[in-house]
Design a protein around this motif. Structure first.
Motif, mmCIF file in Angstrom:
data_model
loop_
_atom_site.group_PDB
_atom_site.id
_atom_site.type_symbol
_atom_site.label_atom_id
_atom_site.label_comp_id
_atom_site.label_asym_id
_atom_site.label_seq_id
_atom_site.Cartn_x
_atom_site.Cartn_y
_atom_site.Cartn_z
ATOM 1 N N GLN A 4 17.618 73.065 -11.507
ATOM 2 C CA GLN A 4 17.780 71.970 -12.253
ATOM 3 C C GLN A 4 19.118 71.540 -12.279
ATOM 4 O O GLN A 4 20.096 72.215 -12.254
ATOM 5 N N ASN A 117 19.009 79.185 -13.634
ATOM 6 C CA ASN A 117 17.525 79.242 -13.625
ATOM 7 C C ASN A 117 17.047 79.900 -12.502
ATOM 8 O O ASN A 117 16.023 80.768 -12.740
ATOM 9 N N SER A 320 7.957 77.181 -11.901
ATOM 10 C CA SER A 320 8.379 78.503 -12.376
ATOM 11 C C SER A 320 9.783 78.529 -12.210
ATOM 12 O O SER A 320 10.388 79.646 -13.053
ATOM 13 N N GLU A 323 11.396 76.083 -15.157
ATOM 14 C CA GLU A 323 11.147 76.885 -16.453
ATOM 15 C C GLU A 323 10.621 78.226 -16.376
ATOM 16 O O GLU A 323 9.356 78.689 -16.520
ATOM 17 N N GLY A 326 8.497 79.771 -18.873
ATOM 18 C CA GLY A 326 7.241 79.113 -19.534
ATOM 19 C C GLY A 326 6.191 79.559 -19.170
ATOM 20 O O GLY A 326 5.790 80.661 -18.412
#
Length: 346
Positions: A4, A117, A320, A323, A326
């Motif tokens: 991100q 992330n 994935s 997130e 998630g």
């Protein structure tokens, strides 16, 4: 392609000058930006590169002390300043854990194992598979154009062979069950590892590769697929970004049919005689690369390879990693766990 991109990234001015001097030696000539990729990489008109300063999770931070899985950074090629991040979950069973080698995404141009992330996704893989996860950095383009990133696996395997020989019966890692994985460009690297090892071009030594896990592999080609042509403009991986990153990553003047991009291009080696262990491929059905990935799986199957494709409804490229906690990432983790450890007992 993962990671991100924070909106507040600022460019580092340490990688190149802000202007050049004319032939007369006295008139500054402003340098133009030839390519601006995601606001974090700029290729200037004199060939130098500026990169943004982005948030990273570094050793010694609070994230390390609060992590459910111990981790550390280890150099695997000091001459090129290349490292990997090692996640070693504790186990009370006394059994050794499989090893998952993971290459981050980023179109071969951006990304790091230390991006928050990517770090979080690998933490979850290590804890919930469970497995010893080795998250690998490699040289990035355009400073190091392909095949530089693919060639870095030579040094990585030299390190892996040394670890497998040194660990012997000690330690939690089972180098007899090693899986190569990655997302996007990282999955492309994992594919090339498979081909090099399976063709005998790369010596795995005592390392036994049990399978490959390719997450939305980032392949290219001059021919547009239907899903590429229909790519909407409001997703992360757009056709324009795809073209730009291949332009920055491939050797100067090369097309997207270069063997590093297109596994079935006119100059790519045939895969019929290449020995491959089982391959798991995952992709979201809203990914621009869907058709290209489906074709990749079909051609592997036609060549007699054991390959499984899992599509995730409603998901786009890199779901994935964007997130990692998630619901879709949880579904993917269950699929990967089954592939690595086998079906859960009834």
């Amino acid at each position: 392609m993962s990671g991100q991109i924070p909106p507040s990234c600022r460019m580092s001015s340490s990688t190149s000058p802000a202007s050049a001097i004319s032939d007369s030696g006295d008139v500054p000539v402003p340098l133009g930006v030839v390519e601006d990729c995601l606001g974090i990489l700029q290729l200037l008109s004199d060939g130098t590169v500026q990169r943004a300063v982005v948030p990273l999770v570094l050793p010694g931070t609070s994230a390390q002390t609060t992590s459910p899985v111990p981790w550390k950074d280890v150099a695997y090629d000091e001459t090129r300043n290349l490292s990997l991040r090692m996640y070693v979950p504790s186990t009370d069973t006394g059994k050794k854990l499989p090893v998952l080698v993971y290459f981050h995404g980023g179109g071969f141009c951006v990304g790091s194992f230390a991006m928050p992330n990517v770090h979080d996704a690998c933490l979850r893989l290590a804890a919930e598979l469970p497995a010893v996860v080795l998250s690998v950095n490699y040289r990035l383009a355009p400073e190091h154009r392909l095949p530089a990133a693919l060639d870095d696996v030579e040094a990585l395997f030299s390190w892996l062979r040394g670890q497998a020989q040194a660990v012997s019966d000690a330690g939690p890692a089972d180098f007899g069950r090693v899986f190569f994985s990655g997302d996007s460009a990282g999955a492309n690297i994992a594919h090339h590892v498979a081909v090099r090892v399976g063709s005998g071009a790369l010596d795995a030594g005592p390392v036994r590769i049990a399978g490959y896990v390719l997450l939305w592999p980032y392949f290219g080609g001059e021919r547009r697929t239907a899903s590429e042509a229909a790519c909407p403009p409001d997703v992360f991986l757009t056709l324009a970004l795809y073209d730009q990153m291949w332009r920055l990553a491939l050797p100067a003047g090369a097309s997207r049919d270069h063997p590093a991009a297109n596994p079935f291009g006119p100059e790519s080696p045939p895969l019929d005689g290449v020995e491959l262990p089982p391959v798991l491929v995952a992709v979201g059905d809203r990914d621009m690369l869907l058709d290209r990935i489906v074709e990749y799986v079909a051609r592997l199957k036609a060549a007699g390879k054991h390959v499984e494709l899992v599509e995730f409804p409603g998901q786009g490229h890199g779901f994935s990693v964007f997130e990692p906690r998630g619901e879709a990432a949880s579904g993917l983790l269950r699929v990967v766990r089954r592939f690595v450890h086998g079906p859960a007992p009834n």
